[in-house]
Write an enzyme that holds these catalytic residues in place. Structure first.
Site, PDB file in Angstrom:
ATOM      1  N   HIS A   1     106.762  46.107   0.782  1.00 27.95           N
ATOM      2  CA  HIS A   1     106.615  46.577  -0.592  1.00 27.95           C
ATOM      3  C   HIS A   1     106.461  45.370  -1.513  1.00 27.95           C
ATOM      4  CE1 HIS A   1     110.950  45.859  -0.306  1.00 27.95           C
ATOM      5  NE2 HIS A   1     111.040  45.905  -1.621  1.00 27.95           N
TER       6      HIS A   1
ATOM      7  N   HIS B   1     108.106  43.964  -4.233  1.00 31.03           N
ATOM      8  CA  HIS B   1     109.132  43.276  -4.997  1.00 31.03           C
ATOM      9  C   HIS B   1     109.069  41.788  -4.682  1.00 31.03           C
ATOM     10  CE1 HIS B   1     111.883  46.978  -5.906  1.00 31.03           C
ATOM     11  NE2 HIS B   1     110.992  46.766  -6.849  1.00 31.03           N
TER      12      HIS B   1
ATOM     13  N   ASP C   1     111.110  39.454  -3.863  1.00 27.26           N
ATOM     14  CA  ASP C   1     111.772  38.891  -2.693  1.00 27.26           C
ATOM     15  C   ASP C   1     111.118  39.330  -1.391  1.00 27.26           C
ATOM     16  OD1 ASP C   1     112.922  41.393  -3.621  1.00 27.26           O
ATOM     17  OD2 ASP C   1     114.419  41.226  -2.030  1.00 27.26           O
ATOM     18  N   HIS C   2     110.016  40.072  -1.498  1.00 26.86           N
ATOM     19  CA  HIS C   2     109.274  40.484  -0.314  1.00 26.86           C
ATOM     20  C   HIS C   2     107.817  40.006  -0.305  1.00 26.86           C
ATOM     21  CE1 HIS C   2     112.403  43.184   1.377  1.00 26.86           C
ATOM     22  NE2 HIS C   2     112.815  43.125   0.120  1.00 26.86           N
TER      23      HIS C   2
END
Length: 248
Positions: free
Chosen positions: A62, A64, A66-67
């Site tokens: 996804h 976000h 931190d991804h």
């Protein structure tokens, strides 16, 4: 052939416990693929002695930070330092190409290229529609996490007779059962210690109750918050650590 997974980062959005953000390197017959490319992923690659341009595929759960937040830095690294003959494919949920361009422009205004020095392909992966790429089969399913306009997904990678599943960020939902079914390894978020685990993040309490429904051969707990990291007693499944190397 042995499929190998290296945990380059299994931390949460705040790098609790000093862990790197979400980044998992898979090495198989086809080469090198990464699941997620969080904020610290380029650092983690280079600390591990892995050339950033040796990764030819990145699959995002996804969108976000931190991804997928280190992708703009990776693109610029490859533009200025990488081998232009090494291609990169980024696969993500519908809407990913536009979000990536917007992130890149926000971080480095005016630096997005219409033609990069290396071959770059941005591919949207529709949840529930498996994709065959280079001998690998990649499937995403929607999970219980609010990622904005674009869907949050869990991932299932089938390669060289092995299956790696990844929950992404998710509270409990039925998609996790399907993702983990018969998997050799299931990377399962477990951010919270207690609670129902339905608010976009998993709790250990809920995961322990649902564990009999997850048929993966090995489960690693990832994306753990402070309460999970400070717990010293036994856990429902194995705790992941940055730097772990797992042969499947």
């Amino acid at each position: 052939m042995t499929v190998r997974l290296t945990v380059l980062g299994c931390g949460d959005a705040f790098s609790d416990g000093g862990r790197m953000t979400s980044a998992y390197l898979v090495e198989d017959r086809a080469g090198r693929l990464m699941l997620d490319f969080g904020l610290t992923a380029l650092t983690s690659l280079q600390r591990a002695g892995i050339a950033p341009d040796s990764v030819e595929t990145i699959v995002l759960s996804h969108l976000h930070g931190d991804h997928f937040g280190a992708l703009p830095v990776l693109l610029l690294w490859r533009e200025f330092h990488g081998d232009p003959a090494h291609p990169l494919t980024v696969i993500g949920p519908p809407g990913m190409p536009a979000r990536l361009r917007a992130l890149h422009e926000a971080m480095y205004p005016g630096s997005w290229r219409t033609a990069w020095r290396f071959p770059l392909e941005l591919v949207e992966l529709a949840p529930g529609e498996p994709m065959e790429r280079g001998g690998r089969r990649i499937t995403s399913l929607p999970v219980n996490h609010d990622a904005g306009a674009e869907p949050a997904t869990g991932l299932r990678l089938e390669t060289d007779g092995r299956v790696i599943a990844f929950s992404g960020d998710s509270g409990w939902c039925e998609s996790l059962v399907a993702l983990a079914e018969g998997a050799d390894l299931f990377l399962c978020e477990c951010n919270l210690w207690s609670g129902p685990g339905e608010g976009g993040h998993m709790s250990h309490e809920r995961l322990a109750a649902e564990l009999p429904r997850l048929s993966a051969r090995r489960i690693l707990l990832v994306h753990m918050g402070p309460e999970m990291l400070s717990h010293s007693g036994p856990l429902a499944a194995e705790r992941a650590e940055d730097g772990m190397v797992i042969a499947l």
